[in-house]
Design an enzyme around this catalytic site. Structure first.
Site, PDB file in Angstrom:
ATOM      1  N   SER A 126       0.862  -1.095   0.120  1.00 26.68           N
ATOM      2  CA  SER A 126      -0.109   0.097  -0.068  1.00 26.68           C
ATOM      3  C   SER A 126       0.905   1.220   0.090  1.00 26.68           C
ATOM      4  O   SER A 126       2.044   1.340   0.339  1.00 26.68           O
ATOM      5  CB  SER A 126      -0.926  -0.235   1.177  1.00 26.68           C
ATOM      6  OG  SER A 126      -0.170   0.542   2.482  1.00 26.68           O
ATOM      7  N   ASP A 127       0.165   2.299  -0.493  1.00 33.73           N
ATOM      8  CA  ASP A 127       1.215   3.616  -0.301  1.00 33.73           C
ATOM      9  C   ASP A 127       0.762   3.934   1.495  1.00 33.73           C
ATOM     10  O   ASP A 127       0.127   3.477   2.157  1.00 33.73           O
ATOM     11  CB  ASP A 127       0.582   4.609  -0.941  1.00 33.73           C
ATOM     12  CG  ASP A 127       1.778   5.883  -1.394  1.00 33.73           C
ATOM     13  OD1 ASP A 127       2.592   5.851  -0.754  1.00 33.73           O
ATOM     14  OD2 ASP A 127       1.711   6.690  -2.119  1.00 33.73           O
ATOM     15  N   TYR A 128       1.739   5.151   1.534  1.00 36.95           N
ATOM     16  CA  TYR A 128       1.894   5.493   2.987  1.00 36.95           C
ATOM     17  C   TYR A 128       0.459   5.536   3.773  1.00 36.95           C
ATOM     18  O   TYR A 128      -0.289   6.595   3.448  1.00 36.95           O
ATOM     19  CB  TYR A 128       2.539   6.564   3.204  1.00 36.95           C
ATOM     20  CG  TYR A 128       3.173   6.944   4.535  1.00 36.95           C
ATOM     21  CD1 TYR A 128       4.753   6.653   4.569  1.00 36.95           C
ATOM     22  CD2 TYR A 128       2.655   7.477   5.700  1.00 36.95           C
ATOM     23  CE1 TYR A 128       5.418   6.920   5.644  1.00 36.95           C
ATOM     24  CE2 TYR A 128       3.244   7.743   6.649  1.00 36.95           C
ATOM     25  CZ  TYR A 128       4.671   7.651   6.982  1.00 36.95           C
ATOM     26  OH  TYR A 128       5.502   7.878   7.830  1.00 36.95           O
ATOM     27  N   ALA A 129       0.100   4.851   4.782  1.00 37.91           N
ATOM     28  CA  ALA A 129      -1.316   4.798   5.433  1.00 37.91           C
ATOM     29  C   ALA A 129      -2.371   4.855   4.587  1.00 37.91           C
ATOM     30  O   ALA A 129      -3.559   4.861   4.824  1.00 37.91           O
ATOM     31  CB  ALA A 129      -0.912   6.260   6.110  1.00 37.91           C
ATOM     32  N   ALA A 130      -2.102   4.335   3.153  1.00 38.10           N
ATOM     33  CA  ALA A 130      -3.426   4.382   2.269  1.00 38.10           C
ATOM     34  C   ALA A 130      -4.536   3.517   2.805  1.00 38.10           C
ATOM     35  O   ALA A 130      -5.739   3.705   2.489  1.00 38.10           O
ATOM     36  CB  ALA A 130      -2.962   4.009   0.811  1.00 38.10           C
TER      37      ALA A 130
END
Ligand code: BGC
Length: 743
Positions: free
Chosen positions: A266-270
């Site tokens: 996932s992207d950061y905290a996505a």
């Protein structure tokens, strides 16, 4: 390890241990003693210290000593002594910073990006890293979006060539990640992150499936075909569902159709952000949806670590899909050889040997020279232009970028500006007494404040100081024969979360420009920017304009190489420079519409603006050299092509000038009639051609079915017979054209 051993290992792991293999935390969790941070980040995220000890990967920290220490310590604590993966954004260099990716696109030469990636991988791997979150393969068409600097431009074909080249550069041609000095590459951000509405970062993406597939997915596919090890999800929605929980996008499109078998992160905290998007109820719901969608690693949230085991125990998730994800992470570790050698290439001695070594600096300097785009170089009546600079002329280097070391871009987090060669450093060495220097003004005035990775940036120059700077600059400009004015955006004005509605140079610098213009009109503007800018005033008044983007560690040296003609400029615009910001989004491969407006006619009922042209100020593919090239008409070796046949299209290029130069032959194709509307032209081939004065060469391109296929309305690739136009020229506006028929 053999696959059977990996399977046995997986079988032996507890539910929580498996969930934690999918947890990725940043380095701050590991750089202090656990107890010290136990009250901070752990508490906030609701993680237990056990989860931290058995997390599968870490992002955002590097250094051979440090990572070896972390690996040793946490492998001891991990119940099965599974090594961690160390990941980082090594985007355009590790310590030796190359030009930013959009600049690399301007080289119109993927081999430049390949070399940069290879060197970045070497410096990254000896610093202990295993994975880089690069390349960004997002297609970009809107210069307001700050992250255009991280892309290679507005053309899907070019982006595909560059994506593949970078993946190979990072991972090596063989793709064997155990090889020395190689890191695993991660193509991002899947999918269509570059399509953010109105260019505002993280904003909604609204694309037809046709556009998504035909234009946006192509370069990710090129990365997958090149064997990329990881793919990262994007923050945005795709068809109304956030990418990180979009089962159709990830399972149907990415895995089944595009054939991706590696790790999806996932992207950061996505994953957690899908609560904000309004599709997940809470963290548990987000975890369930993301895992079902096939996202393997949860970057920087506790959704997976805190909830997967419970979801499985409660019967909401099948353990099989957790196992699938964990297996992919274990396989990646195995491909990197970490079970045998958890430190891989981490080595403080090798760090000293390779980081910023002469060879790497030289490569960065050569690369930078190839990325500069000469936008204007007006000749006077006797045929001379300001560039290349002539010997013996007094030159004033003026502007906030003359002595500035901020040449790296906002996405060079591992680089240090202290390592950068400034324009002044280089000019003093090359020009000696002929050069004088003045700053003139700060990059931006007191009226602005720009958020950056390291806090907000303000200008703290008083009015009196500013006046002094300006006076000094005016004096030096009026005493000089010519002025090299080094202007541009601040590097924090582009990059992530750095979208803009005005594509201008900060007003304080425009005031400097106007004042200098009053006293000396022999102006060469050297322009720093992370994106296309509105250059109307600059390009009208300055005699010469050289776009240098954010050129990296060797920026100053490379700029002097090109200014003095040691290297000739050969860059081409990878994105259209708009006439004005309201034209955005803007791209050369647009559709014709039913009412086009060729040649800027002033007529009612046309697809046009009343107050601005449709055309950009500087088109895609545009860029001058220090010489002149002529091109013959396009010659086709036949007029008809069979579906599995081939046509050769060629031109003769000649250097008509008096100095050596490098041009870029660009082939565009237009499908004149098809079952779905096709763009007015699409780039299908590029070739760099270097010629001595008077020299000529035949440049040939092969046209095969691949270049003529497109996505029909049912989402299938088709080849349709009919007429095609082939253009070969030196930018996307060329009318040098021939036609053939596909039978
Ligand atoms: C960016 C990614 C990056 C990640 C990790 C995110 O904010 O969108 O491109 O790889 O952070 O640093």
């Amino acid at each position: 390890m053999r696959q059977s051993e990996l399977e046995a290992l997986l079988k032996d792991m507890s539910l929580q241990e498996k969930a934690d293999q999918l947890l990725q935390l940043n380095g701050t969790f590991y750089t202090g003693e656990l107890d010290e941070i136990a009250t901070g980040p752990i508490m906030e995220m609701g993680l237990k210290s056990e989860d931290i000890c058995q997390a599968g990967s870490i992002l955002g920290t590097y250094g051979a000593e440090r990572l070896k220490e972390i690996q040793k310590k946490y492998m001891e604590k991990q119940p099965h002594h599974i090594p961690m993966l160390f990941m980082m954004d090594v985007i355009h260099g590790m310590k030796t910073i190359f030009p930013m990716p959009l600049a690399m696109g301007a080289a119109f030469d993927p081999s430049v990006a390949y070399t940069a990636a290879e060197i970045a991988a070497k410096e990254a791997s000896v610093s202990g890293l295993h994975v880089t979150f690069s390349p960004m393969a997002d297609l970009v068409r809107d210069a307001r979006w700050g992250r255009v600097m991280e892309s290679t431009g507005e053309d899907a074909y070019m982006n595909s060539l560059y994506t593949a080249a970078q993946v190979k550069g990072f991972q090596g041609d063989s793709g064997n990640l155990r090889e020395k000095y190689k890191v695993a590459s991660c193509v991002k951000h899947f999918a269509a992150y570059g399509g953010a509405e109105a260019g505002r970062d993280y904003n909604t993406v609204e694309l037809s499936e046709q556009t998504l597939r035909e234009y946006y997915l192509r370069s990710y596919q090129a990365g997958i075909d090149a064997g990329v090890a990881l793919v990262m999800t994007s923050f945005n929605t795709v068809n109304g569902v956030p990418a990180s929980v979009n089962t159709w996008l990830m399972r149907e499109v990415l895995r089944k159709e595009m054939g991706f078998e590696g790790v999806l992160i996932s992207d950061y905290a996505a994953i957690e952000e899908t609560i904000c998007h309004g599709v997940s109820e809470d963290k548990a719901d987000a975890a369930e949806k993301a895992l079902k969608a096939g996202v393997d690693i949860d970057m920087m949230t506790s959704c997976y670590s805190g909830h997967l085991a419970g979801l499985i125990r409660g019967g909401k998730l099948e353990e099989g899909i957790l196992d699938e994800a964990v297996m992919r992470v274990l396989q990646l570790k195995n491909k990197l050889g970490l079970f045998e050698n958890p430190y891989k290439d981490a080595d403080p001695e090798e760090e000293k040997r390779w980081i910023l070594c002469e060879e790497h600096r030289k490569a960065a300097r050569d690369a930078a020279c190839k990325t500069f785009v000469l936008l204007k170089n007006e000749r006077d009546s006797d045929g001379t232009a300001l560039l290349p600079l002539k010997k013996g002329k007094r030159t004033a280097f003026i502007g906030p970028y003359v002595e500035n070391q901020e040449l790296l871009s906002s996405w060079a987090v591992t680089g240090s500006k202290e390592d950068c060669v400034t324009i002044r450093n280089a000019a003093e060495a090359v020009l000696g007494e002929e050069a004088v220097f003045a700053c003139g003004c700060p990059i931006f005035g007191n009226d602005m404040e720009i958020p950056s990775f390291n806090g907000n940036i303000r200008c703290d120059v008083s009015e009196a100081e500013r006046k002094g700077m300006l006076e000094d600059a005016l004096k030096k400009a009026s005493e000089a024969e010519q002025v090299v004015l080094c202007l541009g955006e601040h590097s924090a004005q582009s990059g992530e979360a750095a979208s803009r509605t005005m594509l201008d140079i900060p007003e304080i610098q425009m005031e400097l420009f106007r004042e200098i213009y009053r006293v000396n009109q022999n102006i060469v503007v050297v322009l720093f920017s992370g994106r296309p800018l509105d250059l109307r005033e600059i390009s009208r008044k300055a005699r010469t304009v050289l776009e240098v983007w954010f050129p990296g560690t060797e920026g100053g040296n490379a700029i002097l190489d090109v200014l003095t003609g040691v290297q000739s400029p050969s860059g081409k615009l990878p994105m259209s420079f708009p006439y004005c910001v309201a034209q955005e989004p803007l791209h050369y491969d647009h559709y014709n519409t039913g009412r086009p407006n060729p040649n800027g006619r002033v007529e009612k009922f046309r697809s046009r603006y009343l107050d601005a042209p449709n055309e950009p100020l500087y088109p895609f593919g545009y860029g001058l050299t220090y010489t002149e090239f002529s091109l013959s008409e396009v010659r086709l070796d036949r007029e008809q092509m069979e579906a599995d046949g081939m046509i050769a299209a060629s031109v003769i290029m000649k250097n008509e000038g008096t100095v050596f130069g490098t041009e870029t032959a660009q082939m565009y194709i237009r499908d004149l009639t098809a079952s779905v509307v096709r763009p007015v032209r699409q780039l299908k081939g590029i070739q760099k051609v270097s010629l001595m004065p008077g020299e000529s060469r035949t440049v040939s391109f092969e046209i095969t079915r691949e270049q003529l296929q497109f996505m029909a309305s049912d989402g299938k690739e088709v080849l349709e017979s009919g007429r095609f136009a082939v253009y070969i020229g030196t930018d996307s506006t060329t009318e040098n054209c021939a036609e053939f028929v596909l039978i």
